[in-house]
Scaffold this motif. Structure first.
Motif, mmCIF file in Angstrom:
data_model
loop_
_atom_site.group_PDB
_atom_site.id
_atom_site.type_symbol
_atom_site.label_atom_id
_atom_site.label_comp_id
_atom_site.label_asym_id
_atom_site.label_seq_id
_atom_site.Cartn_x
_atom_site.Cartn_y
_atom_site.Cartn_z
ATOM 1 N N ASP A 59 0.823 -1.220 0.000
ATOM 2 C CA ASP A 59 0.000 0.000 0.000
ATOM 3 C C ASP A 59 0.855 1.268 0.000
ATOM 4 O O ASP A 59 0.476 2.275 -0.582
ATOM 5 C CB ASP A 59 -0.950 0.005 1.192
ATOM 6 N N GLN A 60 2.008 1.225 0.648
ATOM 7 C CA GLN A 60 2.877 2.404 0.721
ATOM 8 C C GLN A 60 3.861 2.493 -0.431
ATOM 9 O O GLN A 60 4.188 3.587 -0.878
ATOM 10 C CB GLN A 60 3.651 2.408 2.038
ATOM 11 N N CYS A 61 4.371 1.362 -0.878
ATOM 12 C CA CYS A 61 5.516 1.382 -1.794
ATOM 13 C C CYS A 61 5.232 0.896 -3.206
ATOM 14 O O CYS A 61 6.064 1.112 -4.091
ATOM 15 C CB CYS A 61 6.644 0.534 -1.204
ATOM 16 N N ALA A 62 4.145 0.236 -3.432
ATOM 17 C CA ALA A 62 3.860 -0.315 -4.764
ATOM 18 C C ALA A 62 2.416 0.011 -5.122
ATOM 19 O O ALA A 62 1.560 -0.865 -5.183
ATOM 20 C CB ALA A 62 4.116 -1.820 -4.778
ATOM 21 N N ARG A 63 2.179 1.261 -5.387
ATOM 22 C CA ARG A 63 0.800 1.717 -5.602
ATOM 23 C C ARG A 63 0.167 1.166 -6.871
ATOM 24 O O ARG A 63 -1.040 1.244 -7.040
ATOM 25 C CB ARG A 63 0.745 3.232 -5.567
ATOM 26 N N SER A 64 0.952 0.573 -7.739
ATOM 27 C CA SER A 64 0.376 -0.038 -8.936
ATOM 28 C C SER A 64 -0.062 -1.479 -8.672
ATOM 29 O O SER A 64 -0.486 -2.186 -9.575
ATOM 30 C CB SER A 64 1.378 -0.003 -10.092
ATOM 31 N N VAL A 65 0.055 -1.905 -7.397
ATOM 32 C CA VAL A 65 -0.351 -3.253 -6.995
ATOM 33 C C VAL A 65 -1.540 -3.150 -6.046
ATOM 34 O O VAL A 65 -1.555 -2.319 -5.141
ATOM 35 C CB VAL A 65 0.812 -3.996 -6.295
ATOM 36 N N GLU A 66 -2.524 -3.990 -6.273
ATOM 37 C CA GLU A 66 -3.673 -4.077 -5.367
ATOM 38 C C GLU A 66 -3.580 -5.412 -4.652
ATOM 39 O O GLU A 66 -3.707 -6.463 -5.268
ATOM 40 C CB GLU A 66 -4.970 -3.997 -6.159
ATOM 41 N N LEU A 67 -3.321 -5.367 -3.346
ATOM 42 C CA LEU A 67 -3.193 -6.585 -2.551
ATOM 43 C C LEU A 67 -4.441 -6.755 -1.703
ATOM 44 O O LEU A 67 -4.803 -5.879 -0.932
ATOM 45 C CB LEU A 67 -1.956 -6.530 -1.657
ATOM 46 N N THR A 68 -5.099 -7.901 -1.866
ATOM 47 C CA THR A 68 -6.314 -8.220 -1.128
ATOM 48 C C THR A 68 -6.013 -9.324 -0.133
ATOM 49 O O THR A 68 -5.372 -10.314 -0.485
ATOM 50 C CB THR A 68 -7.421 -8.691 -2.098
ATOM 51 N N LEU A 69 -6.456 -9.151 1.110
ATOM 52 C CA LEU A 69 -6.364 -10.198 2.117
ATOM 53 C C LEU A 69 -7.741 -10.819 2.244
ATOM 54 O O LEU A 69 -8.723 -10.110 2.423
ATOM 55 C CB LEU A 69 -5.944 -9.625 3.472
ATOM 56 N N GLY A 70 -7.831 -12.141 2.142
ATOM 57 C CA GLY A 70 -9.144 -12.746 2.288
ATOM 58 C C GLY A 70 -9.230 -14.152 1.746
ATOM 59 O O GLY A 70 -8.230 -14.786 1.406
ATOM 60 N N ASN A 71 -10.467 -14.614 1.652
ATOM 61 C CA ASN A 71 -10.745 -15.981 1.209
ATOM 62 C C ASN A 71 -10.553 -16.127 -0.297
ATOM 63 O O ASN A 71 -10.672 -15.153 -1.044
ATOM 64 C CB ASN A 71 -12.174 -16.366 1.570
ATOM 65 N N LEU A 72 -10.290 -17.359 -0.720
ATOM 66 C CA LEU A 72 -10.193 -17.641 -2.143
ATOM 67 C C LEU A 72 -11.546 -17.457 -2.810
ATOM 68 O O LEU A 72 -12.580 -17.806 -2.236
ATOM 69 C CB LEU A 72 -9.749 -19.091 -2.369
ATOM 70 N N PRO A 73 -11.546 -16.952 -4.045
ATOM 71 C CA PRO A 73 -12.802 -16.936 -4.787
ATOM 72 C C PRO A 73 -13.119 -18.352 -5.251
ATOM 73 O O PRO A 73 -12.244 -19.216 -5.286
ATOM 74 C CB PRO A 73 -12.475 -16.024 -5.981
ATOM 75 N N ARG A 74 -14.372 -18.595 -5.593
ATOM 76 C CA ARG A 74 -14.705 -19.879 -6.211
ATOM 77 C C ARG A 74 -14.108 -19.900 -7.607
ATOM 78 O O ARG A 74 -13.885 -18.849 -8.213
ATOM 79 C CB ARG A 74 -16.215 -20.058 -6.282
ATOM 80 N N ALA A 75 -13.857 -21.083 -8.125
ATOM 81 C CA ALA A 75 -13.251 -21.217 -9.451
ATOM 82 C C ALA A 75 -14.097 -20.541 -10.527
ATOM 83 O O ALA A 75 -13.574 -20.013 -11.506
ATOM 84 C CB ALA A 75 -13.031 -22.688 -9.788
ATOM 85 N N ALA A 76 -15.428 -20.532 -10.345
ATOM 86 C CA ALA A 76 -16.331 -19.954 -11.343
ATOM 87 C C ALA A 76 -16.511 -18.443 -11.175
ATOM 88 O O ALA A 76 -17.118 -17.805 -12.027
ATOM 89 C CB ALA A 76 -17.687 -20.650 -11.261
ATOM 90 N N ASP A 77 -15.990 -17.850 -10.093
ATOM 91 C CA ASP A 77 -16.139 -16.408 -9.873
ATOM 92 C C ASP A 77 -15.389 -15.625 -10.949
ATOM 93 O O ASP A 77 -14.306 -16.027 -11.378
ATOM 94 C CB ASP A 77 -15.608 -16.003 -8.496
ATOM 95 N N PRO A 78 -15.957 -14.477 -11.364
ATOM 96 C CA PRO A 78 -15.297 -13.694 -12.414
ATOM 97 C C PRO A 78 -14.035 -12.948 -11.938
ATOM 98 O O PRO A 78 -13.282 -12.459 -12.769
ATOM 99 C CB PRO A 78 -16.382 -12.701 -12.842
ATOM 100 N N VAL A 79 -13.797 -12.871 -10.627
ATOM 101 C CA VAL A 79 -12.607 -12.176 -10.146
ATOM 102 C C VAL A 79 -11.356 -12.875 -10.659
ATOM 103 O O VAL A 79 -11.307 -14.097 -10.732
ATOM 104 C CB VAL A 79 -12.589 -12.076 -8.598
ATOM 105 N N GLN A 80 -10.374 -12.080 -11.079
ATOM 106 C CA GLN A 80 -9.132 -12.648 -11.612
ATOM 107 C C GLN A 80 -7.948 -11.984 -10.935
ATOM 108 O O GLN A 80 -7.809 -10.765 -10.981
ATOM 109 C CB GLN A 80 -9.045 -12.436 -13.129
ATOM 110 N N TYR A 81 -7.125 -12.781 -10.284
ATOM 111 C CA TYR A 81 -5.897 -12.278 -9.672
ATOM 112 C C TYR A 81 -4.722 -12.603 -10.596
ATOM 113 O O TYR A 81 -4.735 -13.602 -11.309
ATOM 114 C CB TYR A 81 -5.669 -12.917 -8.298
#
Length: 153
Positions: free
Chosen positions: A36-58
């Motif tokens: 959050d402080q040093c790599a503002r072009s990166v979005e880091l999410t803490l949390g549960n895995l999405p389901r395989a069918a979820d549209p979210v893409q990491y």
């Protein structure tokens, strides 16, 4: 600053049980504060895995102290073994890379790409290696605690 669609997206996750442990917090929470402080072009999410069918893409996922399922929406996947010595080379999918605490631990994963990241609270490499245990009578044990009150001797 880059728009959300241009950000490199990382998920830091684990099992529900592991996410409550200090190892997860030490790895993921510290990593997130740095990102959050040093790599503002990166979005880091803490949390549960999405389901395989979820549209979210990491773009990448770091899974702490457990073996995650293989899912395309997790991107490049890493297992941060930390001190979970039950994770074995043969059980880890070959496309997953391994994060270990030291070279000795990395040697347990000869079939995987490994990366060494020491615990921030144990940053002297000589402290993280497993030394030969010698028989001693009496057994002499020492502990270092920087935040502990000084004993009244």
């Amino acid at each position: 600053e880059a728009g959300d669609k241009e950000k490199y997206k990382i998920l830091c996750s684990s099992t529900r049980t592991m996410m409550a442990w200090g190892s997860y917090l030490a790895r993921c929470d510290t990593f997130k504060r740095w990102v959050d402080q040093c790599a503002r072009s990166v979005e880091l999410t803490l949390g549960n895995l999405p389901r395989a069918a979820d549209p979210v893409q990491y773009d990448a996922t770091m899974y702490v102290k457990a073996i995650p399922p293989v899912q395309e929406n997790l991107g490049k996947t890493f297992i941060d073994v930390v001190d979970s010595f039950g994770i074995r080379d043969g059980r880890v999918p070959e496309e997953v890379e391994i994060i270990t605490q030291n070279q000795l631990q990395s040697s347990l994963f000869p079939n995987h790409e490994t990366h060494i990241i020491e615990h921030w609270y144990n940053c002297d490499p000589s402290d993280t290696y497993i030394h030969e245990i010698k028989d001693s009578n009496p057994l002499k044990v020492g502990a270092v605690c920087n935040a502990c009150p000084r004993p009244d001797i």
